[in-house]
Design a protein around this motif. Sequence first.
Motif, PDB file in Angstrom:
ATOM      1  N   VAL A 347       0.854  -1.191   0.000  1.00 19.90           N
ATOM      2  CA  VAL A 347       0.000   0.000   0.000  1.00 19.90           C
ATOM      3  C   VAL A 347       0.886   1.236   0.000  1.00 19.90           C
ATOM      4  N   LEU A 348       0.669   2.126  -0.970  1.00 18.72           N
ATOM      5  CA  LEU A 348       1.415   3.380  -1.055  1.00 18.72           C
ATOM      6  C   LEU A 348       0.556   4.499  -0.468  1.00 18.72           C
ATOM      7  N   LYS A 349       1.103   5.162   0.563  1.00 21.50           N
ATOM      8  CA  LYS A 349       0.346   6.204   1.238  1.00 21.50           C
ATOM      9  C   LYS A 349       1.288   7.289   1.728  1.00 21.50           C
ATOM     10  N   GLU A 350       1.059   8.532   1.274  1.00 24.10           N
ATOM     11  CA  GLU A 350       1.844   9.696   1.707  1.00 24.10           C
ATOM     12  C   GLU A 350       3.338   9.443   1.572  1.00 24.10           C
ATOM     13  N   ASN A 351       3.720   8.942   0.397  1.00 19.48           N
ATOM     14  CA  ASN A 351       5.121   8.700   0.031  1.00 19.48           C
ATOM     15  C   ASN A 351       5.808   7.666   0.930  1.00 19.48           C
ATOM     16  N   LYS A 352       4.995   6.789   1.510  1.00 10.62           N
ATOM     17  CA  LYS A 352       5.539   5.656   2.248  1.00 10.62           C
ATOM     18  C   LYS A 352       4.881   4.383   1.730  1.00 10.62           C
ATOM     19  N   LEU A 353       5.666   3.313   1.734  1.00  9.22           N
ATOM     20  CA  LEU A 353       5.179   2.029   1.237  1.00  9.22           C
ATOM     21  C   LEU A 353       5.010   1.079   2.411  1.00  9.22           C
ATOM     22  N   TYR A 354       3.809   0.522   2.537  1.00  6.82           N
ATOM     23  CA  TYR A 354       3.496  -0.369   3.653  1.00  6.82           C
ATOM     24  C   TYR A 354       3.076  -1.736   3.136  1.00  6.82           C
ATOM     25  N   LEU A 355       3.248  -2.728   3.978  1.00 11.63           N
ATOM     26  CA  LEU A 355       2.732  -4.062   3.689  1.00 11.63           C
ATOM     27  C   LEU A 355       1.258  -4.098   4.063  1.00 11.63           C
ATOM     28  N   ASN A 356       0.427  -4.616   3.164  1.00  5.85           N
ATOM     29  CA  ASN A 356      -0.977  -4.841   3.485  1.00  5.85           C
ATOM     30  C   ASN A 356      -1.041  -5.832   4.649  1.00  5.85           C
ATOM     31  N   PRO A 357      -1.722  -5.468   5.752  1.00  5.33           N
ATOM     32  CA  PRO A 357      -1.770  -6.354   6.923  1.00  5.33           C
ATOM     33  C   PRO A 357      -2.215  -7.776   6.612  1.00  5.33           C
ATOM     34  N   GLU A 358      -3.007  -7.962   5.563  1.00  2.00           N
ATOM     35  CA  GLU A 358      -3.466  -9.313   5.224  1.00  2.00           C
ATOM     36  C   GLU A 358      -2.320 -10.235   4.812  1.00  2.00           C
ATOM     37  N   PHE A 359      -1.177  -9.639   4.441  1.00  2.00           N
ATOM     38  CA  PHE A 359      -0.054 -10.447   3.939  1.00  2.00           C
ATOM     39  C   PHE A 359       1.128 -10.438   4.912  1.00  2.00           C
TER      40      PHE A 359
END
Length: 373
Positions: A347-359
């Motif tokens: 997930v890309l949000k506010e210039n940060k990349l996160y792992l989707n919690p489901e994965f």
Amino acid sequence: MHLYLHIPFCKQKCSYCNFHFSTSFKQKADMVDAICKELKLRQHEITKPLETIYLGGGTPSVLDASEFYQIFHQIETLFEIAPNAEITLEANPDDLNASKVKEIRQSPINRLSMGVQSFFDEDLKLMNRAHTAQEADASIKRSQDAGIENISIDLIYGSPTTTNEMWKQNLKKAIDLKVPHVSSYALTIEPKTIIQHQINKGILADVDDEKQQHQFQMMVETLTSHGFDHYEISNFGKPDFYSKHNTSYWLGKLYTGVGPSAHGYNGRERYWNIANNSKYIQSIQQNKLNQEREILSPNDILNELTMIGLRTVYGIDLKHLKDQVPEDLFAEWQENTKQFIEEGKLVLKENKLYLNPEFRFFADGIASDLFIV
């Protein structure tokens, strides 16, 4: 600045462990002397107040009161310690009798990380732990009664002996005991361990990946529904009770590692001390550091920031990553992320990349797919 001290002694060898330690305590006094001397030899490396101090191992709780005093006296003599510094001791439940807890309370230690692993004797026997389930329960309550509030416990899931119902009860026990932090890991089969030998010989069933994934999901749902933040893949903390020391690793901060096999990071390179007690003591007595060092390449930096970013709630700061590596390397990596974003894994949000919690259970695999070698 952050300081890690490796205390390489254990009462007995756990079946799953491949860390560096010795079950002979003959060199314990010499080891404490050497650790204190290494601190002096490396005094110039720590130029700012210590925000965290972590005594790991091995089993640091095997040290006695005079050895704790010797180490902390040396630290306090050589370095400035921040007023609200987190000072953690790894401890095994069987060491935490009334006198040991009193020693800890009289020392600068303000956080305990207990190697509980399970509240079931069947699991503890498989793991060849030195304590019983009853001792695990009693040691937590004894520490809390003495006024130690900042307690973390380690739990292991996915063991061949751990049924889903047992795992549910382990989690319930942690919640009922009101510990504010849980670190939990899937049982992994490391090379040259007792448990690997037992599996190879057919004495023990191999780990079940599906069961481990299910128990991981049970843990996430149970702990988060009881007020724990899932702030790193294997770590759950109540607000204000995150591990400050481990978080420093995940945020790429500088840390100094002291003792045999201890690792450190100075912002440019990683280093590690020799993993041999006798050779470590001998070299320190000669005023020498027996270390290996690795200068991090741009690829190493990119891959490490990818790994730790996806494992934590802090994500990957794209601006920071771009500043750390060559432009063409960052562009290649960013192109690779597009597929995972489209698939909903990232997930890309506010210039940060996160792992989707489901994965979250697949975090390391997704990170490795993004590595550039």
